[in-house]
Design an enzyme around this catalytic site. Structure first.
Site, PDB file in Angstrom:
ATOM      1  CD  GLU A 106      -2.865   0.946   2.457  1.00 29.37           C
ATOM      2  OE1 GLU A 106      -2.756   0.007   3.257  1.00 29.37           O
ATOM      3  OE2 GLU A 106      -3.649   1.898   2.592  1.00 29.37           O
ATOM      4  NE  ARG A 113       4.468  -8.680  10.972  1.00 29.31           N
ATOM      5  CZ  ARG A 113       3.859  -7.907  10.068  1.00 29.31           C
ATOM      6  NH1 ARG A 113       2.818  -8.347   9.395  1.00 29.31           N
ATOM      7  NH2 ARG A 113       4.268  -6.686   9.854  1.00 29.31           N
ATOM      8  CE  LYS A 170       3.278   0.479   5.358  1.00 28.21           C
ATOM      9  NZ  LYS A 170       2.145   0.065   4.516  1.00 28.21           N
TER      10      LYS A 170
HETATM   11  P1  ATP Z   1      -0.074  -1.832   6.841  1.00 27.41           P
HETATM   12  O1  ATP Z   1      -0.921  -2.815   6.078  1.00 27.41           O
HETATM   13  O2  ATP Z   1      -0.258  -1.822   8.298  1.00 27.41           O
HETATM   14  O3  ATP Z   1      -0.060  -0.471   6.242  1.00 27.41           O
HETATM   15  P2  ATP Z   1       2.083  -3.518   5.968  1.00 27.41           P
HETATM   16  O4  ATP Z   1       3.424  -3.630   6.600  1.00 27.41           O
HETATM   17  O5  ATP Z   1       1.218  -4.707   5.876  1.00 27.41           O
HETATM   18  O6  ATP Z   1       1.422  -2.321   6.713  1.00 27.41           O
HETATM   19  P3  ATP Z   1       1.827  -3.330   3.121  1.00 27.41           P
HETATM   20  O7  ATP Z   1       2.210  -2.219   2.234  1.00 27.41           O
HETATM   21  O8  ATP Z   1       0.417  -3.741   3.138  1.00 27.41           O
HETATM   22  O9  ATP Z   1       2.297  -2.905   4.544  1.00 27.41           O
HETATM   23  O10 ATP Z   1       2.764  -4.601   2.869  1.00 27.41           O
HETATM   24  C1  ATP Z   1       3.044  -5.104   1.600  1.00 27.41           C
HETATM   25  C2  ATP Z   1       3.428  -6.555   1.690  1.00 27.41           C
HETATM   26  O11 ATP Z   1       4.537  -6.732   2.551  1.00 27.41           O
HETATM   27  C3  ATP Z   1       2.306  -7.401   2.241  1.00 27.41           C
HETATM   28  O12 ATP Z   1       2.132  -8.497   1.379  1.00 27.41           O
HETATM   29  C4  ATP Z   1       2.763  -7.818   3.589  1.00 27.41           C
HETATM   30  O13 ATP Z   1       2.317  -9.101   3.900  1.00 27.41           O
HETATM   31  C5  ATP Z   1       4.281  -7.791   3.461  1.00 27.41           C
HETATM   32  N1  ATP Z   1       4.899  -7.510   4.751  1.00 27.41           N
HETATM   33  C6  ATP Z   1       4.716  -6.433   5.539  1.00 27.41           C
HETATM   34  N2  ATP Z   1       5.415  -6.543   6.682  1.00 27.41           N
HETATM   35  C7  ATP Z   1       6.077  -7.730   6.629  1.00 27.41           C
HETATM   36  C8  ATP Z   1       6.958  -8.436   7.516  1.00 27.41           C
HETATM   37  N3  ATP Z   1       7.315  -7.940   8.699  1.00 27.41           N
HETATM   38  N4  ATP Z   1       7.448  -9.632   7.106  1.00 27.41           N
HETATM   39  C9  ATP Z   1       7.110 -10.147   5.922  1.00 27.41           C
HETATM   40  N5  ATP Z   1       6.272  -9.544   5.054  1.00 27.41           N
HETATM   41  C10 ATP Z   1       5.757  -8.351   5.387  1.00 27.41           C
END
Ligand code: ATP
Ligand code: MG
Length: 593
Positions: A61, A292, A302
């Site tokens: 996102e 994760r 974030k």
């Molecule tokens: P949010 O959804 O709270 O804004 P997010 O960290 O999930 O934060 P995204 O931009 O949705 O951010 O993440 C993009 C991709 O990165 C998603 O597929 C998510 O699963 C993966 N991702 C995010 N954080 C991690 C992590 N700590 N380890 C592995 N994959 C991650």
């Protein structure tokens, strides 16, 4: 570095590889067929997509900078696509009209490329599918699978039940299709304010999985979207949008983190309804979850990262102490080191904590094989050679300097040598002199012989002190015929070898000694104020002296400062006239207990 191409066969297996290999063997996706017709909304959404053995995606996102956790997901998805001869899409998951910004879009693209991955023509934006998503919602209403609920948010929450209590049907659940279509149209026409109604999937209010208790799929939000402007005042919920995005893009395996495991039944339910309705190709993509990355000494939320920046605890998103990928890059992390890290931590379905030292270890191992070496004195004090004229001066002429050299890399002679001067005045580390040596100390103290690395052996004769009794200059005499690399140079045995830079050609440099941003292994743990765990010593700026080859380096180049660790010429601040280095990581793990 090895130049063997990466293939699936050379990589350690894990459950996702097994799933993909099984699907390839079964040709699960080879015969995916399209029920729609060219020209319909689904076809228009992405344009034609050629067949691929695997199609994966990384779907950020665009509401912040990518961090080390995202690197795990990027390396996994792009890595699998590469290993199985498929493609990985970069998809901006921008279905939420909130703070999504071009700044983030650009930074994300730049970072994925820097990490070494290429999405080719497969760059997508979820908001381009809003027409199709709306049509899919209308289809669900027509097929009796969705209804407009006009309960208040509080009523809806109360009627959802909880883990122990089944939910209760909304009074709006039994509405006719015609009524639902009319109310959804009213939502879409902007006739209702935010929150007045939602479109819900009609599944099962008594399901043990709360996510299946008629989840909301469209909500009213009178908000401008960075891509679609004011075209829409209703927006799809993430859980509805995401499976559709995957299906439209012909994704084979939709890989996400374990938090979404409970959403998988809805993912499958939704795509089953839309494929049976002929809106999407069959078989639909399937979702698979992995654990994760949780890294000690790091926060990845974030919101918390933004707070560190806006409150000035760090100097920006790319501060070298930040776990953002722009920050790690400035710190001196290389794409290869992050790929190595992601390979080492593996992919599992079990939650675990990875120790920060694993990340540092990967950087050390990557840089050790390729970083150029150089000498730098971080805490300089002058060493004066008092017999310079009588010794070297005899052969070279008084005051003349003695050219020395060293390999750029100890195991890569082909990289050549670096040149520097030895002279009567040298900078050495303050800690390399002791008036009274502690036990086991082999460096400079009165009467001791020490080799100045790549130069000569000297005999320490004492030191000059100021009125306060502090050492201001160390004194030594040069031992003739001991120059490194010359015959007989090793005739005198010495136990201490120290690094140095000469006053004649050493260059003053700013060196930033970074350390971990937090002093607590889990600053994010509940009940803790993460700001109270900030490491007060995470940055120390010092004035050092470096050998000429370091000062001439291009910005962004990594080095091993001999004895001190790995440093990088700062990407932004390093200049010929003002050398500036960041410490990436020490030679050893200084945090190990
Ligand atoms: P949010 O959804 O709270 O804004 P997010 O960290 O999930 O934060 P995204 O931009 O949705 O951010 O993440 C993009 C991709 O990165 C998603 O597929 C998510 O699963 C993966 N991702 C995010 N954080 C991690 C992590 N700590 N380890 C592995 N994959 C991650
Ligand atoms: Mg997310």
């Amino acid at each position: 570095m090895s130049s063997t191409p990466d293939t699936a066969a050379t990589k350690p297996s894990h459950f996702l590889r097994q799933i993909i290999e099984n699907d390839l063997a079964q040709k699960t996706h080879a015969n995916r067929h399209w029920a729609g017709t060219p020209g319909d909304a689904a076809h228009q959404a992405t344009g034609p997509l050629d067949p691929q053995p695997v199609r994966l995606r990384f779907p950020p996102e665009p509401n912040g900078y990518l961090h080390v956790g995202h690197a795990k997901s990027i390396c996994l998805n792009f890595g699998l696509a590469r290993d199985y001869g498929g493609v990985c899409h970069l998809r901006f998951d921008d279905t939420n009209p909130e703070k999504e910004d071009q700044e983030y879009v650009d930074a994300i693209k730049d970072t994925v490329q820097w990490l070494g991955f290429d999405w080719g023509p497969n760059l997508y934006q979820a908001s381009n599918y809003f027409d199709f998503m709306h049509r899919a919602a209308v289809y669900l209403i027509e097929a009796g699978h969705a209804y407009v609920d006009e309960q208040s948010a509080d009523q809806m929450r109360a009627n959802r039940g909880d883990f122990n209590t089944p939910g209760t049907d909304s009074p709006f659940r039994a509405r006719s299709v015609a009524d639902n279509l009319a109310r959804f149209a009213a939502m879409r026409q902007g006739e209702l304010p935010d929150g007045a109604a939602v479109l819900r999937a009609k599944i099962d209010m008594a399901s043990p999985n709360i996510n299946l208790r008629d989840p909301a799929i469209y909500r009213i939000k009178h908000a401008e979207h960075h891509n679609t402007g004011n075209t829409w005042c209703i927006y799809p919920m993430y859980t509805f949008a995401h499976p559709i995005e995957d299906a439209l893009e012909n994704i084979t395996h939709s890989i996400c983190t374990l938090e979404f495991e409970d959403q998988r039944p809805f993912y499958d339910w939704l795509l089953a309804r839309l494929t049976e309705g002929g809106l999407l190709a069959s078989p639909p993509p399937r979702q698979y979850e992995f654990a994760r990355l949780n890294l000690t000494y790091v926060v990845t939320s974030k919101r918390k990262l933004a707070q560190l920046v806006t409150e000035g605890h760090v100097q920006g998103w790319d501060d070298p102490r930040m776990p953002t990928l722009v920050g790690l890059r400035r710190r001196g992390y290389t794409p290869e080191s992050l790929q190595l890290f992601c390979e080492r931590i593996g992919v599992t379905k079990d939650y675990s904590w990875i120790d920060y030292s694993t990340l540092e270890g990967a950087l050390r191992d990557d840089l050790d094989t390729k970083a150029a070496r150089g000498m730098a004195v971080l805490d300089p004090i002058k060493l004066r050679i008092t017999n310079w004229d009588e010794t070297l001066g005899v052969t070279l002429g008084a005051g003349t300097l003695d050219p020395c050299s060293a390999p750029i890399h100890p195991h890569h002679a082909e990289l050549g040598r670096r040149e520097f001067l030895f002279g009567p005045e040298l900078w050495i580390e303050r800690g390399d002199y002791e008036e009274v040596p502690p036990k086991g100390y082999h460096r400079l103290y009165p009467g001791n012989n020490v080799r100045l690395k790549y130069g000569h052996v000297v005999t320490c004769t004492g030191a000059v002190k100021n009125e306060a009794g502090e050492v201001v200059e160390v004194l030594a005499t040069l031992v003739p015929d001991t120059k490194s690399g010359t015959p007989g140079a090793d005739a005198i045995k010495v136990k201490g070898v120290i690094t140095w830079v000469s006053v004649a050609d050493g260059v003053a440099a700013e060196v930033r000694l970074y350390d971990r941003l937090f002093s607590d292994a889990q600053p994010d743990a509940s009940g803790k104020d993460f700001l109270s765990c900030l490491n007060p010593n995470s940055l120390k700026v010092i004035q050092a002296v470096v050998e000429p080859s370091l000062a001439k380096a291009p910005a962004g180049q990594s080095f091993q400062f001999e004895r001190h660790g790995y440093f990088v010429a700062d990407r932004l601040d390093h200049q010929a006239g003002r050398p500036t280095f960041n410490r990436a990581v020490g030679l050893k793990d200084s945090w190990a207990k």
